[in-house]
Design an enzyme around this catalytic site. Structure first.
Site, PDB file in Angstrom:
ATOM      1  N   ASP A 260     -52.461 -10.806  -5.814  1.00 43.83           N
ATOM      2  CA  ASP A 260     -52.519 -10.366  -6.563  1.00 43.83           C
ATOM      3  C   ASP A 260     -54.433  -8.975  -6.314  1.00 43.83           C
ATOM      4  O   ASP A 260     -55.172  -9.666  -6.058  1.00 43.83           O
ATOM      5  CB  ASP A 260     -52.715 -10.710  -7.801  1.00 43.83           C
ATOM      6  N   ASN A 268     -57.039  -0.740 -15.767  1.00 40.58           N
ATOM      7  CA  ASN A 268     -56.397   0.670 -16.313  1.00 40.58           C
ATOM      8  C   ASN A 268     -56.909   0.961 -17.755  1.00 40.58           C
ATOM      9  O   ASN A 268     -57.085   1.971 -17.685  1.00 40.58           O
ATOM     10  CB  ASN A 268     -54.928  -0.305 -16.665  1.00 40.58           C
ATOM     11  N   ASP A 277     -52.942   3.713 -10.714  1.00 44.00           N
ATOM     12  CA  ASP A 277     -52.404   3.865 -10.379  1.00 44.00           C
ATOM     13  C   ASP A 277     -52.979   3.905  -8.588  1.00 44.00           C
ATOM     14  O   ASP A 277     -51.489   4.126  -7.061  1.00 44.00           O
ATOM     15  CB  ASP A 277     -50.673   5.144 -10.451  1.00 44.00           C
ATOM     16  N   GLU A 303     -49.428  -5.557 -10.112  1.00 45.03           N
ATOM     17  CA  GLU A 303     -50.479  -5.185  -8.988  1.00 45.03           C
ATOM     18  C   GLU A 303     -50.200  -6.592  -8.323  1.00 45.03           C
ATOM     19  O   GLU A 303     -51.077  -6.660  -7.361  1.00 45.03           O
ATOM     20  CB  GLU A 303     -52.073  -4.807  -9.788  1.00 45.03           C
TER      21      GLU A 303
END
Length: 382
Positions: A260, A268, A277, A303
């Site tokens: 992770d 973000n 992305d 993620e």
């Protein structure tokens, strides 16, 4: 000769084809006649059937979308349009000689992960059970615009072929009924129809080859994450079941690494989702350059990723996870620069179930997060 969609297409066969498509791709489909009566509905999402259409106020939004289809599709092209209840649907007219016989729908999906706050507010506004509503939302597929465009171009040709062949069949039946009235005239007409049908059969053969190639590509898309080009959970279920079967026959066990990105929400929030992305894509390219042939990289969600390492015990998987962690830590990612990841590692044990293994590796990842992130934790449970 005025024809209706139900007269030229076998609805039973059409349902079987649509069901095959839904099982392969996981996207809801529907076919409506020119009077806006539903003829086929496959895979309608629970968020629509159990919530939107079950609530009188929400249902008004659904009916509004359906009643405005003819207005929207005057261009005879397909239309991507947002349902007032927050989902996305696509429609194309089903044509025969420029006459609209009905409409095909690809629907109840999203182009990007849902805005949970928006749907939570919608649940409150309509009196839905929030947890149940959001659980139904989790089942809604996320489909890119590019993939939608490919599918709708395919279905436009698909229905064009079905209507033309169906119409020809109806005309042939009509011609046979006229045999007793004008036999001599019919002989000429039969020759003409035969030539037309031969040409149609040649087109069927060409389209069958195209359809086979398209279905193979659709099957590939069904097990691939469109953003990162990694495998998805469907592919994981397929491969892990096979590996589990190998273990039962005495072959070496396999290991899982669950990883992770640390503090990905900050990426973000600070740089935007498009940058996030790109970080995910670069991370996947980096990891694919490290794994062996036969290892599997799966996007587990958001993620979070899983590495499936066949014939690999935890003593070998642990150092490999540490190598991945170091490579990521040393990489410079576009715009954001440095990121770190946390990893959990677990090995399939004798008599283990897949769910038990997933629970252990998820717990190991949780411990890595709890211990400060940017580290590897091996599951040592006995």
């Amino acid at each position: 000769m005025d024809l209706r969609l139900q007269e030229i297409i076998s609805l039973d066969e059409l349902r079987e084809l649509m069901l095959f498509f839904y099982e392969a791709v996981g996207i809801s489909v529907g076919v409506m006649d020119e009077d806006q009566n539903w003829l086929v509905t496959i895979g309608w999402q629970h968020i629509c059937t159990d919530f939107h259409r079950a609530n009188p106020e929400c249902r008004k939004n659904c009916l509004l979308s359906e009643h405005r289809i003819k207005e929207y599709l005057d261009s005879k092209d397909y239309l991507i349009y947002p349902c007032p209840n927050g989902l996305i649907e696509v429609a194309i007219p089903i044509l025969l000689d420029q006459t609209t016989l009905g409409f095909f729908f690809l629907g109840q999906f999203l182009h990007q992960p849902p805005d949970l706050d928006y749907f939570r507010r919608q649940a409150i506004a309509y009196g839905f059970n929030i947890d149940a509503y959001l659980q139904a939302l989790e089942r809604v597929p996320v489909v890119s615009r590019q993939r939608v465009d490919y599918l709708m171009r395919f279905f436009a040709r698909f229905f064009n072929l079905l209507t033309r062949i169906g119409a020809e069949n109806q005309k042939r039946l009509y011609a046979e009924d006229e045999i007793q009235k004008a036999k001599d005239e019919l002989e000429v007409r039969v020759e003409e129809r035969t030539r037309e049908l031969n040409l149609a059969l040649l087109e069927v053969g060409d389209l069958a080859a195209q359809l086979n190639a398209s279905l193979q590509q659709i099957e590939s898309l069904a097990v691939t994450d469109s953003l990162t080009d990694t495998y998805n959970r469907r592919k994981f279920d397929e491969i892990v079941a096979a590996e589990h079967g190998h273990e039962k026959h005495g072959k070496p066990p396999f290991s899982l690494i669950m990883l992770d990105i640390d503090h990905f929400k900050k990426v973000n929030d600070e740089f935007g989702h498009s940058t996030g992305d790109e970080v995910l894509k670069c991370l996947c390219r980096l990891i694919r350059g490290l794994i062996r042939q036969g290892d599997l990289l799966i996007r587990w969600g958001g993620e979070e990723f899983i590495l499936l390492l066949p014939a690999t015990e935890i003593d070998e998987a642990g150092p490999f996870a540490e190598r991945v962690r170091l490579e990521v830590e040393q990489e410079n990612f576009p715009v954001v620069g440095k990121i770190t990841i946390s990893l959990g590692v677990a090995q399939l044990r004798k008599g283990d179930s897949i769910n038990a293994l997933l629970k252990r590796v998820d717990n190991a990842l949780y411990q890595a997060k709890q211990r400060g992130r940017n580290r590897v934790v091996k599951c040592t449970e006995t």
